[in-house]
Design a protein around this motif. Structure first.
Motif, PDB file in Angstrom:
ATOM      1  N   CYS A 111      12.342 -61.955 -30.227  1.00 24.81           N
ATOM      2  CA  CYS A 111      12.238 -62.870 -31.326  1.00 24.81           C
ATOM      3  C   CYS A 111      11.207 -64.168 -31.044  1.00 24.81           C
ATOM      4  O   CYS A 111      10.966 -64.950 -31.855  1.00 24.81           O
ATOM      5  CB  CYS A 111      13.574 -63.713 -30.877  1.00 24.81           C
ATOM      6  SG  CYS A 111      13.817 -64.499 -29.518  1.00 24.81           S
ATOM      7  N   TRP A 122      19.396 -68.046 -29.414  1.00 24.75           N
ATOM      8  CA  TRP A 122      18.142 -67.815 -30.136  1.00 24.75           C
ATOM      9  C   TRP A 122      17.021 -67.462 -29.279  1.00 24.75           C
ATOM     10  O   TRP A 122      15.877 -67.405 -29.589  1.00 24.75           O
ATOM     11  CB  TRP A 122      17.631 -69.188 -30.823  1.00 24.75           C
ATOM     12  CG  TRP A 122      18.750 -69.628 -31.923  1.00 24.75           C
ATOM     13  CD1 TRP A 122      19.795 -70.464 -31.815  1.00 24.75           C
ATOM     14  CD2 TRP A 122      18.852 -69.126 -33.254  1.00 24.75           C
ATOM     15  NE1 TRP A 122      20.459 -70.573 -33.077  1.00 24.75           N
ATOM     16  CE2 TRP A 122      20.104 -69.576 -33.800  1.00 24.75           C
ATOM     17  CE3 TRP A 122      18.125 -67.871 -33.851  1.00 24.75           C
ATOM     18  CZ2 TRP A 122      20.550 -69.337 -35.067  1.00 24.75           C
ATOM     19  CZ3 TRP A 122      18.546 -67.787 -35.288  1.00 24.75           C
ATOM     20  CH2 TRP A 122      19.750 -68.396 -35.859  1.00 24.75           C
ATOM     21  N   SER A 155      10.776 -66.243 -28.594  1.00 23.02           N
ATOM     22  CA  SER A 155      11.084 -67.716 -28.135  1.00 23.02           C
ATOM     23  C   SER A 155      10.058 -67.690 -26.674  1.00 23.02           C
ATOM     24  O   SER A 155       9.960 -66.859 -26.034  1.00 23.02           O
ATOM     25  CB  SER A 155      12.472 -67.704 -27.714  1.00 23.02           C
ATOM     26  OG  SER A 155      12.832 -66.457 -26.897  1.00 23.02           O
ATOM     27  N   ARG A 176      15.760 -69.532 -36.350  1.00 27.31           N
ATOM     28  CA  ARG A 176      16.498 -70.694 -36.802  1.00 27.31           C
ATOM     29  C   ARG A 176      15.530 -71.373 -37.979  1.00 27.31           C
ATOM     30  O   ARG A 176      14.204 -71.509 -37.704  1.00 27.31           O
ATOM     31  CB  ARG A 176      17.187 -71.852 -36.047  1.00 27.31           C
ATOM     32  CG  ARG A 176      18.402 -71.916 -35.904  1.00 27.31           C
ATOM     33  CD  ARG A 176      18.905 -72.970 -35.018  1.00 27.31           C
ATOM     34  NE  ARG A 176      18.214 -73.806 -34.371  1.00 27.31           N
ATOM     35  CZ  ARG A 176      18.265 -74.611 -33.239  1.00 27.31           C
ATOM     36  NH1 ARG A 176      19.386 -74.600 -33.100  1.00 27.31           N
ATOM     37  NH2 ARG A 176      17.470 -75.327 -32.813  1.00 27.31           N
ATOM     38  N   GLU A 218      13.795 -74.386 -36.528  1.00 29.68           N
ATOM     39  CA  GLU A 218      13.302 -74.111 -35.224  1.00 29.68           C
ATOM     40  C   GLU A 218      12.152 -74.932 -35.031  1.00 29.68           C
ATOM     41  O   GLU A 218      11.223 -74.671 -35.686  1.00 29.68           O
ATOM     42  CB  GLU A 218      13.333 -72.650 -34.799  1.00 29.68           C
ATOM     43  CG  GLU A 218      12.887 -72.318 -33.472  1.00 29.68           C
ATOM     44  CD  GLU A 218      14.104 -72.833 -32.365  1.00 29.68           C
ATOM     45  OE1 GLU A 218      13.881 -73.934 -31.940  1.00 29.68           O
ATOM     46  OE2 GLU A 218      15.074 -72.129 -32.421  1.00 29.68           O
ATOM     47  N   HIS A 259      16.229 -63.514 -36.537  1.00 26.42           N
ATOM     48  CA  HIS A 259      16.606 -64.266 -34.984  1.00 26.42           C
ATOM     49  C   HIS A 259      15.505 -65.450 -35.097  1.00 26.42           C
ATOM     50  O   HIS A 259      14.713 -65.448 -34.122  1.00 26.42           O
ATOM     51  CB  HIS A 259      15.974 -63.105 -34.337  1.00 26.42           C
ATOM     52  CG  HIS A 259      17.054 -61.811 -33.941  1.00 26.42           C
ATOM     53  ND1 HIS A 259      18.276 -62.311 -34.129  1.00 26.42           N
ATOM     54  CD2 HIS A 259      16.856 -60.746 -33.707  1.00 26.42           C
ATOM     55  CE1 HIS A 259      18.892 -61.069 -33.864  1.00 26.42           C
ATOM     56  NE2 HIS A 259      17.900 -59.953 -33.577  1.00 26.42           N
ATOM     57  N   LEU A 265      20.966 -61.981 -28.132  1.00 26.87           N
ATOM     58  CA  LEU A 265      20.724 -62.460 -29.609  1.00 26.87           C
ATOM     59  C   LEU A 265      21.714 -61.980 -30.447  1.00 26.87           C
ATOM     60  O   LEU A 265      21.719 -62.398 -31.818  1.00 26.87           O
ATOM     61  CB  LEU A 265      19.211 -62.070 -30.117  1.00 26.87           C
ATOM     62  CG  LEU A 265      18.193 -62.513 -29.264  1.00 26.87           C
ATOM     63  CD1 LEU A 265      16.757 -61.731 -29.683  1.00 26.87           C
ATOM     64  CD2 LEU A 265      17.981 -63.939 -29.464  1.00 26.87           C
TER      65      LEU A 265
END
Ligand SMILES: Cc1ncc(COP(=O)(O)O)c(C=O)c1O
Length: 382
Positions: free
Chosen positions: A151, A123, A153, A297, A300, A295, A345
């Protein structure tokens, strides 16, 4: 038109930013450091004021350690090449944008440095402990992007900063996707080099950026040339002139300064909250569509910036982006200059469809976009 490509460059710009850019050629027409007359002094004062605004934004004590550049790519290249002239070992992650990864790869492939690429999870999150484990006695640089442009992150920068401090290794952070959305504090976060882009969530024009260099850290200038201390054979030792060879982008700096006022006025937290709310709204709707994979969860909880990438079964990212363009929606398809991140990813085959809302987007834009994606799936699968 619905513009959802703010991670590439924010659009539209605040009205006062466009107006300042248009006026800047008249108001700040002289070249800083080239003469002592009034127009030079006025232009220099404007540039210094913007340097101080940036210092406030990133928690830097000394604004003179902030160097104007042409953007985050220029800043990252100046940092990587400037620090690794003597070789050694460098660490980055598997989520880097090419702006950071390519200069490292060029040096590694030429045999001038050794490079460890620490894997992020599926992720896009890197563990600080994995960075610590990659350290060697010869490590000369830890380099990480703060937030992924693919994504969203967000990496544990403060934790890695502490690791870097303990190991006495310079820590370079690519804040192209976080500045203007997340709080930054180079002191608290243990950051020794910070790369900024003016034209993304800081709402400035393209072609302007900055590099912060911590006190005491010596970088070899990547370029040399005109500016201060003409009598010297080489670039002067003092900052920012050490790394500011040649004429700087005064119009871009003036407009960026205006943009930073807007960011200060709205507040980074509010800017973040607004775009994150829009991403959450879009994610909730796209998740319900058949064959759409995000991409992101569903549960998350880790920190992220408001960028959302998706793939759609049986429809390429380019096909989807073209279909959205026909409906007046601007999104980015493909690798977003970060093929390494796509490998991590699991979307390396053709990249992703990326949505990145900004301050000027509304919930109506998002609902229209989700509906358009539903329509294009039906249309392209028919
Ligand atoms: C994470 C990241 N780093 C660096 C860059 C390069 O920034 P610039 O366009 O200012 O050179 C980008 C731009 O997309 C980015 O997303």
């Amino acid at each position: 038109m619905i513009y959802l490509d703010n991670a590439a460059g924010s659009y539209p710009k605040p009205r006062q930013v466009s107006a300042t850019l248009a006026r800047a050629l008249e108001e700040y027409g002289a070249n800083p450091g080239r003469g002592g007359y009034a127009l030079v002094r006025k232009t220099e004062a404007m540039c210094e004021e913007v340097r101080h605004q940036l210092a406030r934004l990133i928690g830097a004590d000394d604004a003179q350690r902030i160097v104007f550049t042409a953007g985050a790519t220029a800043s990252l290249n100046m940092a990587v090449w400037g620090l690794l002239q003597g070789g050694g070992h460098a660490i980055c992650s598997s989520m880097e944008h090419n702006a950071l990864f390519r200069p490292l790869a060029v040096l590694a492939d030429a045999g001038r440095i050794s490079l460890s690429v620490v894997d992020a999870d599926a992720w896009g999150y890197v563990q600080a402990a994995d960075i610590a484990a990659a350290l060697r006695p010869s490590t000369r640089l830890i380099a990480l992007s703060h937030a992924s442009n693919v994504c969203g992150s967000v990496q544990p920068i403060a934790e890695v900063g502490q690791i870097a401090r303990q190991a006495d290794v310079p820590f370079l952070v690519d804040a192209a996707q976080s500045a203007g959305l997340l709080p930054l504090d180079v002191q608290d976060m243990g950051i020794s080099l910070l790369a900024l882009a003016g034209h993304k969530a800081l709402y400035g024009p393209a072609g302007i950026g900055a590099l912060y260099v911590a006190e005491g850290l010596e970088l070899t200038p990547l370029i040399s040339g005109g500016g201060a201390a003409s009598e010297l054979r080489h670039q002067p030792e003092y900052y920012p002139q050490r790394l500011e060879a040649g004429s700087i982008n005064t119009s871009g700096i003036a407009a960026w300064g205006e943009a930073l006022h807007v960011v200060e006025k709205i507040g980074v937290e509010q800017l973040y909250r607004h775009a994150s709310m829009l991403v959450a709204r879009l994610a909730a709707q796209l998740r319900c569509l058949p064959g759409v994979h995000l991409h992101l969860r569903a549960d998350e909880q880790r920190p992220r910036v408001p960028v959302l990438s998706a793939t759609i079964d049986g429809i390429t990212a380019n096909q989807a982006a073209e279909a959205l363009d026909r409906r007046g929606i601007c999104v980015r398809a493909g690798y977003q200059c970060a093929p390494l991140a796509h490998r991590t990813l699991g979307s390396y085959e053709e990249g992703s469809l990326r949505f990145s809302p900004g301050w000027y987007n509304t919930a109506v834009d998002i609902d229209f976009t989700a509906q358009a994606v539903a329509e294009l799936i039906a249309e392209l699968r028919a």
